[in-house]
Design an enzyme around this catalytic site. Sequence first.
Site, PDB file in Angstrom:
ATOM      1  N   GLY A  38       0.793  -1.232   0.000  1.00 14.02           N
ATOM      2  CA  GLY A  38       0.000   0.000   0.000  1.00 14.02           C
ATOM      3  C   GLY A  38       0.822   1.277   0.000  1.00 14.02           C
ATOM      4  N   SER A  40       2.288   3.129  -2.469  1.00 14.52           N
ATOM      5  CA  SER A  40       1.892   4.159  -3.440  1.00 14.52           C
ATOM      6  C   SER A  40       0.517   4.726  -3.107  1.00 14.52           C
ATOM      7  CB  SER A  40       1.826   3.568  -4.855  1.00 14.52           C
ATOM      8  OG  SER A  40       3.085   3.178  -5.267  1.00 14.52           O
ATOM      9  N   SER A 107      12.552  -0.877  -0.673  1.00 13.94           N
ATOM     10  CA  SER A 107      13.789  -0.737   0.127  1.00 13.94           C
ATOM     11  C   SER A 107      13.918  -1.864   1.155  1.00 13.94           C
ATOM     12  CB  SER A 107      13.870   0.650   0.783  1.00 13.94           C
ATOM     13  OG  SER A 107      12.692   1.054   1.399  1.00 13.94           O
TER      14      SER A 107
HETATM   15  P1  ADP Z   1       2.812  -0.747  -3.229  1.00 11.17           P
HETATM   16  O1  ADP Z   1       3.049   0.677  -3.679  1.00 11.17           O
HETATM   17  O2  ADP Z   1       3.233  -0.991  -1.812  1.00 11.17           O
HETATM   18  O3  ADP Z   1       3.353  -1.771  -4.170  1.00 11.17           O
HETATM   19  P2  ADP Z   1       0.113  -0.235  -4.022  1.00 11.17           P
HETATM   20  O4  ADP Z   1      -0.298   0.991  -3.264  1.00 11.17           O
HETATM   21  O5  ADP Z   1       0.524  -0.076  -5.458  1.00 11.17           O
HETATM   22  O6  ADP Z   1       1.241  -0.987  -3.190  1.00 11.17           O
HETATM   23  O7  ADP Z   1      -1.044  -1.311  -3.988  1.00 11.17           O
HETATM   24  C1  ADP Z   1      -1.763  -1.612  -2.821  1.00 11.17           C
HETATM   25  C2  ADP Z   1      -3.132  -2.180  -3.226  1.00 11.17           C
HETATM   26  O8  ADP Z   1      -3.831  -2.544  -2.025  1.00 11.17           O
HETATM   27  C3  ADP Z   1      -3.987  -1.147  -3.944  1.00 11.17           C
HETATM   28  O9  ADP Z   1      -4.717  -1.799  -4.954  1.00 11.17           O
HETATM   29  C4  ADP Z   1      -4.909  -0.645  -2.825  1.00 11.17           C
HETATM   30  O10 ADP Z   1      -6.146  -0.187  -3.327  1.00 11.17           O
HETATM   31  C5  ADP Z   1      -5.107  -1.905  -1.989  1.00 11.17           C
HETATM   32  N1  ADP Z   1      -5.417  -1.661  -0.560  1.00 11.17           N
HETATM   33  C6  ADP Z   1      -6.408  -2.263   0.122  1.00 11.17           C
HETATM   34  N2  ADP Z   1      -6.463  -1.827   1.404  1.00 11.17           N
HETATM   35  C7  ADP Z   1      -5.473  -0.930   1.543  1.00 11.17           C
HETATM   36  C8  ADP Z   1      -5.006  -0.135   2.637  1.00 11.17           C
HETATM   37  N3  ADP Z   1      -5.601  -0.181   3.851  1.00 11.17           N
HETATM   38  N4  ADP Z   1      -3.951   0.670   2.446  1.00 11.17           N
HETATM   39  C9  ADP Z   1      -3.344   0.720   1.227  1.00 11.17           C
HETATM   40  N5  ADP Z   1      -3.725   0.012   0.157  1.00 11.17           N
HETATM   41  C10 ADP Z   1      -4.784  -0.829   0.299  1.00 11.17           C
END
Ligand code: ADP
Length: 200
Positions: A38, A40, A107
């Site tokens: 989460g 990004s 990281s």
């Molecule tokens: P990362 O950047 O760590 O690879 P992303 O933000 O691209 O992760 O993806 C996280 C995914 O999880 C997204 O599709 C987001 O909508 C989903 N998600 C579900 N619940 C949450 C939460 N509580 N916080 C952040 N993302 C979440």
Amino acid sequence: MNTNNILWHDHHITKEDRSFIKQQRPCILWFTGLSGSGKSTIANALENKLYEMGKHTYLLDGDNVRHALNKDLGFSDSDRVENIRRIGEVSKLFADAGLIVISAFISPFQSDRQIVRNLVNQNEFIEVFIDAPIEICEQRDPKGLYQKARCGEIKNFTGIDSPYEAPMNPDIHIKTDVMSVDESVQLIIDTLINQGYLNG
Ligand code: ADP
């Protein structure tokens, strides 16, 4: 070359001056966590919120940096170290400009995060652990990367065939399997307010 006519310009405007007109204290919010945890999503929501509050930010994100500044780097251990080193130096420059920098990168290595922490003043590095169990990250699989890693199409994928060293003592710990995006953003904003980053 005759250097007699080259004058050295003293830089009189300091980081403190640049921060003062922005009415904030610069820092690097260093997001670390597995792919799909989460980073990004929360980083973008946090930057929106800070913008609404009139704060000056810059978001550095894994994908945009890997397509440009670090496009020559892969995912071997040594390339990951160099990836984070460069991002750390860029984050430092943006903090020197007086900005609140949000750096969102897997990281995976503790030692690399420590190197970035050591680049700046003690109160300028805030480690934010974006934490979710790998099973949840794999279920979310927002970019289909876990599926590719499981099929062997991607090698050295963090959490599958490359290690992730979780922070032992993060400054902010966000468990995205139990906290919503809004709650996560609010926790970070509250921390920034309590520690005086959002005042001049
Ligand atoms: P990362 O950047 O760590 O690879 P992303 O933000 O691209 O992760 O993806 C996280 C995914 O999880 C997204 O599709 C987001 O909508 C989903 N998600 C579900 N619940 C949450 C939460 N509580 N916080 C952040 N993302 C979440």
